[in-house]
Design an enzyme around this catalytic site. Structure first.
Site, PDB file in Angstrom:
ATOM      1  CE  LYS A 173      37.507  27.865  47.688  1.00  0.00           C
ATOM      2  NZ  LYS A 173      38.431  28.709  46.896  1.00  0.00           N
ATOM      3  N   GLY A 225      48.455  25.331  41.854  1.00  0.00           N
ATOM      4  CA  GLY A 225      49.217  26.074  42.854  1.00  0.00           C
ATOM      5  C   GLY A 225      49.718  27.420  42.382  1.00  0.00           C
ATOM      6  N   GLY A 250      44.410  23.946  44.604  1.00  0.00           N
ATOM      7  CA  GLY A 250      44.213  23.331  43.300  1.00  0.00           C
ATOM      8  C   GLY A 250      44.063  24.298  42.149  1.00  0.00           C
ATOM      9  CE1 TYR A 251      39.820  27.104  42.736  1.00  0.00           C
ATOM     10  CE2 TYR A 251      40.321  29.287  43.590  1.00  0.00           C
ATOM     11  CZ  TYR A 251      39.436  28.251  43.413  1.00  0.00           C
ATOM     12  OH  TYR A 251      38.156  28.354  43.906  1.00  0.00           O
ATOM     13  CB  ALA A 252      46.607  27.933  38.090  1.00  0.00           C
TER      14      ALA A 252
END
Length: 320
Positions: free
Chosen positions: A80, A56, A52-54
């Site tokens: 994660k 992908g 979920g960071y940026a």
């Protein structure tokens, strides 16, 4: 950099981890490369990201650097699954299908055939826990994941997950819990840390510098290039800008002045060596900021300073 066992396993990781939440958005590939080089040269091995960071892009940046900047087998690669931003809104989903789809997408973006640590990003009330944990079992048995962990689980949630997995031999037992933990966020000490210690889980603190507040950068205002001035992180940082944090920051600054350390080094050394902690996950906007954090390897807080910081940051500390 010293290495520590993650939980009650044979897996060793550096006692500081490198976070990449801003990579691909606020941190471009060139800056990310410089950070990864500095981290590895300092002896760091644990590199943490999330699907979920940026959206992908953090994983895509890492995928472009692994094998080029550092050999894949010299990194303990952690990611994660379970949080995404779909249709412009944050969504949590811990179902088997969603988690395994996340994992497949993560592997493609990272350009690897497996990750060393795969973590469920958050507890989800409306999904049966046994379904979530079944996804972890499948990920390990299929060879796509070496170890599994949890993130942002409370004490009872951690205990339930670990106990369920230990009930039947061969299940993938969680080895870590990644939670917010710093001198500003000590709530995990009540139940999360004791549960982790009893169950053999290593604690991986995120935001060990209190979302940047413990560096002292906000003592006289909000720097224009800080996260508090960013539209992505203004409210995230703002939650820790209050009277209590001011008292704690001033105590850290005074301790640093006495030791000849920066406030950052004092705050980071405190959480790094707290009971139950394996490796704080540090994030930085620039490579220079990261290098400042890596200097903490030479720092060890005297017991009397640790006790003073414990006292001033206690949730039971008297108001002044």
């Amino acid at each position: 950099m010293q290495q520590r066992h993650l939980g009650s396993t044979g897996l060793k990781v550096s006692r500081l981890g490198l976070g990449s939440m801003t990579w691909g958005r606020d941190t471009d590939e060139h800056e990310a490369r410089d950070q990864l080089v500095s981290f590895v040269e300092a002896g760091g091995t644990l590199l943490d990201t999330a699907a979920g960071y940026a959206n992908g892009d953090s994983e895509r940046v890492i995928g472009s650097l692994l094998g080029d900047v550092v050999p894949r087998d010299e990194i303990v690669l952690a990611t994660k699954a379970g949080i995404a931003h779909l249709r412009g809104e944050r969504e949590t989903n811990a179902s088997r299908g969603f988690l395994l789809s996340n994992l497949d997408a993560s592997l493609r973006r990272l350009k690897v055939d497996h990750v060393d640590l795969w973590q469920v990003h958050t507890w989800v009330d409306d999904c049966p826990l046994e379904e979530t944990l079944g996804a972890l079992d499948h990920a390990v048995s299929s060879g796509r994941v070496r170890y599994v962990g949890i993130s942002n689980y409370t004490g009872w949630q951690s205990a339930q997950a670990a106990t369920w997995q230990r009930a039947v031999p061969g299940r993938a037992v969680p080895i870590s819990n990644q939670v917010e933990y710093s001198l500003l966020s000590r709530g995990v000490e009540a139940e999360v840390v004791p549960a982790a210690q009893a169950l053999g889980l290593g604690i991986l603190p995120w935001s060990p510098l209190g979302r940047g507040v413990l560096t002292g950068k906000y003592r006289t205002g909000t720097p224009a290039d800080s996260r508090a001035a960013s539209p992505h992180f203004a409210s995230f940082v703002g939650r820790h800008l209050n009277d209590r944090s001011e008292r704690i920051v001033e105590a850290i600054v005074r301790a640093g002045e006495g030791l000849g350390w920066s406030a950052l080094e004092v705050a980071l050394a405190w959480v790094r060596d707290a009971p139950g902690v394996t490796a704080p996950i540090i994030g930085a906007r620039t490579a220079e900021q990261l290098k400042a954090s890596l200097l903490v390897e030479e720092c060890e807080l005297p017991p009397e300073i640790r006790q003073a910081l414990d006292d001033v940051s206690s949730t039971n500390a008297p108001e002044t």
